[in-house]
Design a protein around this motif. Structure first.
Motif, PDB file in Angstrom:
ATOM      1  N   HIS A 106       0.836  -1.223   0.050  1.00  0.00           N
ATOM      2  CA  HIS A 106      -0.091   0.006   0.167  1.00  0.00           C
ATOM      3  C   HIS A 106       0.950   1.131  -0.043  1.00  0.00           C
ATOM      4  CE1 HIS A 106      -3.388  -2.433   0.842  1.00  0.00           C
ATOM      5  NE2 HIS A 106      -3.047  -2.954   1.669  1.00  0.00           N
ATOM      6  N   ASP A 107       0.317   2.333  -0.539  1.00  0.00           N
ATOM      7  CA  ASP A 107       1.020   3.534  -0.458  1.00  0.00           C
ATOM      8  C   ASP A 107       1.035   4.227   0.829  1.00  0.00           C
ATOM      9  OD1 ASP A 107       1.674   3.713  -3.210  1.00  0.00           O
ATOM     10  OD2 ASP A 107      -0.315   4.647  -3.784  1.00  0.00           O
ATOM     11  N   GLN A 190       2.977 -10.334   7.658  1.00  0.00           N
ATOM     12  CA  GLN A 190       1.237 -10.476   8.104  1.00  0.00           C
ATOM     13  C   GLN A 190       0.575  -9.572   7.255  1.00  0.00           C
ATOM     14  OE1 GLN A 190       3.917 -10.225  10.548  1.00  0.00           O
ATOM     15  NE2 GLN A 190       4.265 -12.493  10.516  1.00  0.00           N
ATOM     16  N   PHE A 191       1.067  -8.105   7.570  1.00  0.00           N
ATOM     17  CA  PHE A 191       0.498  -7.044   6.839  1.00  0.00           C
ATOM     18  C   PHE A 191       0.203  -7.088   5.493  1.00  0.00           C
ATOM     19  CE2 PHE A 191       1.436  -5.376  11.133  1.00  0.00           C
ATOM     20  CZ  PHE A 191       0.082  -5.564  11.711  1.00  0.00           C
ATOM     21  N   ARG A 192       1.198  -7.695   4.773  1.00  0.00           N
ATOM     22  CA  ARG A 192       1.503  -7.786   3.331  1.00  0.00           C
ATOM     23  C   ARG A 192       0.895  -8.936   2.700  1.00  0.00           C
ATOM     24  NH1 ARG A 192       6.316  -8.569   1.719  1.00  0.00           N
ATOM     25  NH2 ARG A 192       7.173  -9.081   3.573  1.00  0.00           N
ATOM     26  N   SER A 193       0.320  -9.919   3.511  1.00  0.00           N
ATOM     27  CA  SER A 193      -0.246 -11.076   3.015  1.00  0.00           C
ATOM     28  C   SER A 193      -1.539 -10.956   2.306  1.00  0.00           C
ATOM     29  CB  SER A 193      -0.534 -12.297   4.235  1.00  0.00           C
ATOM     30  OG  SER A 193      -1.695 -11.717   5.079  1.00  0.00           O
ATOM     31  N   ARG A 194      -1.887 -11.838   1.338  1.00  0.00           N
ATOM     32  CA  ARG A 194      -3.018 -11.617   0.669  1.00  0.00           C
ATOM     33  C   ARG A 194      -4.304 -11.825   1.567  1.00  0.00           C
ATOM     34  NH1 ARG A 194      -3.798 -15.941  -4.141  1.00  0.00           N
ATOM     35  NH2 ARG A 194      -3.451 -17.235  -2.488  1.00  0.00           N
ATOM     36  N   PHE A 196      -4.585 -10.632   4.696  1.00  0.00           N
ATOM     37  CA  PHE A 196      -5.130  -9.471   5.480  1.00  0.00           C
ATOM     38  C   PHE A 196      -5.194  -8.188   4.421  1.00  0.00           C
ATOM     39  CE2 PHE A 196      -3.535  -5.383   7.298  1.00  0.00           C
ATOM     40  CZ  PHE A 196      -4.186  -5.568   8.452  1.00  0.00           C
ATOM     41  N   VAL A 197      -4.958  -8.146   3.071  1.00  0.00           N
ATOM     42  CA  VAL A 197      -5.399  -7.341   2.117  1.00  0.00           C
ATOM     43  C   VAL A 197      -6.576  -7.788   1.685  1.00  0.00           C
ATOM     44  CG1 VAL A 197      -4.909  -6.493  -0.336  1.00  0.00           C
ATOM     45  CG2 VAL A 197      -2.934  -7.063   1.200  1.00  0.00           C
ATOM     46  N   SER A 202     -12.693  -6.180   1.925  1.00  0.00           N
ATOM     47  CA  SER A 202     -13.877  -6.657   2.391  1.00  0.00           C
ATOM     48  C   SER A 202     -14.437  -5.838   3.233  1.00  0.00           C
ATOM     49  CB  SER A 202     -13.896  -7.967   2.889  1.00  0.00           C
ATOM     50  OG  SER A 202     -13.328  -8.043   4.121  1.00  0.00           O
ATOM     51  N   HIS A 203     -13.812  -5.080   4.176  1.00  0.00           N
ATOM     52  CA  HIS A 203     -14.474  -4.071   5.181  1.00  0.00           C
ATOM     53  C   HIS A 203     -14.513  -2.547   4.500  1.00  0.00           C
ATOM     54  CE1 HIS A 203     -14.444  -7.172   7.785  1.00  0.00           C
ATOM     55  NE2 HIS A 203     -13.092  -7.269   8.376  1.00  0.00           N
TER      56      HIS A 203
END
Length: 285
Positions: A106-107, A190-194, A196-197, A202-203
């Motif tokens: 993400h930017d 963990q935050f770069r995983s598919r 989590f993305v 979805s939210h």
């Protein structure tokens, strides 16, 4: 040989010149891809999908994930395929002092400006580890910048992408109206995983991530680091993960939210600040 045969050169002549047997050629012609090669390709595809979802998994866990996806294989087979493709766990590699985190997905939408004009506008997330006699325990916490409240958290014995996803889902379930909220994190796997993305999408939330020039040691906003520092402030050792888990939850829900007054909140606790600001907003409306 096949091309020569198309051009009119008999297979018998080609085999004689190349000193090859005709039977293997005709066997290959009937089935260009052997069953064993095709099976290994399916195994490799399943392992790659699992590795992309959870880069911290070693080959044993990857084999378990692949088996759950219907591609069962021996652990030795999984090790060989992972070795050949260099799919190693991010925790298994030796890191020097100059090691860098993975590329951001993400930017950076925050640019170190950790302020918010209302609730559910900007959240910060982080993961920290804590030692016990039974082994390590990991905490993923999410903080709302507006009130400094820990809006969601997850505690687990394994630092997988599921830890971060569970914390996010916990925060969304508590706050509900989160569409458009920015969630800022570091560049941890963990935050770069598919997973989590996908959870962010979805939210209806916007992901934000530290740029390549940021260092992990310059994160004064880390919510889970604060939790772990407070629970270890007495320098006591934790015998079990359960004991530490209870201490963390108690500190967040009872001490931090309801007793810890903060200067940036006008000497109010996070719960008091949210209550006051919500009341003022209702009166203004």
């Amino acid at each position: 040989m096949k091309e020569l045969a198309v051009d009119g050169v008999p297979v018998t002549v080609t085999c004689r010149v190349l000193k090859l047997a005709r039977r293997p050629y005709y066997r290959w012609l009937g089935k260009p891809v052997a069953d064993a090669v095709l099976e290994e390709a399916y195994h490799a595809n399943a392992l790659f999908d699992a590795h992309r979802d959870d880069p911290e998994f070693g080959y044993r866990f990857l084999a378990d994930e692949a088996r759950g996806a219907g591609a069962g294989m021996a652990k030795r087979t999984a090790w060989r395929i992972c070795r050949d493709n260099r799919w190693w766990s991010v925790f298994g590699k030796k890191r020097g002092r100059g090691s860098k985190a993975g590329p951001p997905v993400h930017d950076d939408l925050v640019s170190r400006n950790f302020t918010a004009t209302g609730p559910n506008r900007l959240w910060l997330a982080d993961i920290t580890e804590h030692a016990t006699a039974e082994g390590k325990l990991y905490l993923s916490a999410i903080k709302d910048v507006f009130s400094k409240r820990i809006v969601g958290y997850s505690i687990d014995a394994r630092m997988k992408s599921r830890l971060a996803v569970t914390a996010l889902n916990n925060a969304v379930a508590r706050r509900q109206n989160v569409a458009g909220c920015i969630l800022h994190t570091d560049r941890g796997s963990q935050f770069r995983s598919r997973k989590f993305v996908r959870a962010l999408d979805s939210h209806g939330m916007a992901g934000s991530m530290e740029g390549s020039g940021r260092q992990a040691t310059t994160r004064p906003w880390s919510p889970s680091s604060a939790c772990c520092r407070r629970t270890s402030s007495t320098r006591r050792s934790w015998a079990t993960r359960k004991e530490l888990r209870i201490a963390i939850v108690t500190w967040i829900e009872r001490t931090y939210h309801r007793r810890r007054r903060q200067a940036s909140l006008g000497r109010l606790t996070p719960v008091e600040y949210e209550t006051v600001m919500t009341t003022l907003a209702i009166q203004a409306a």
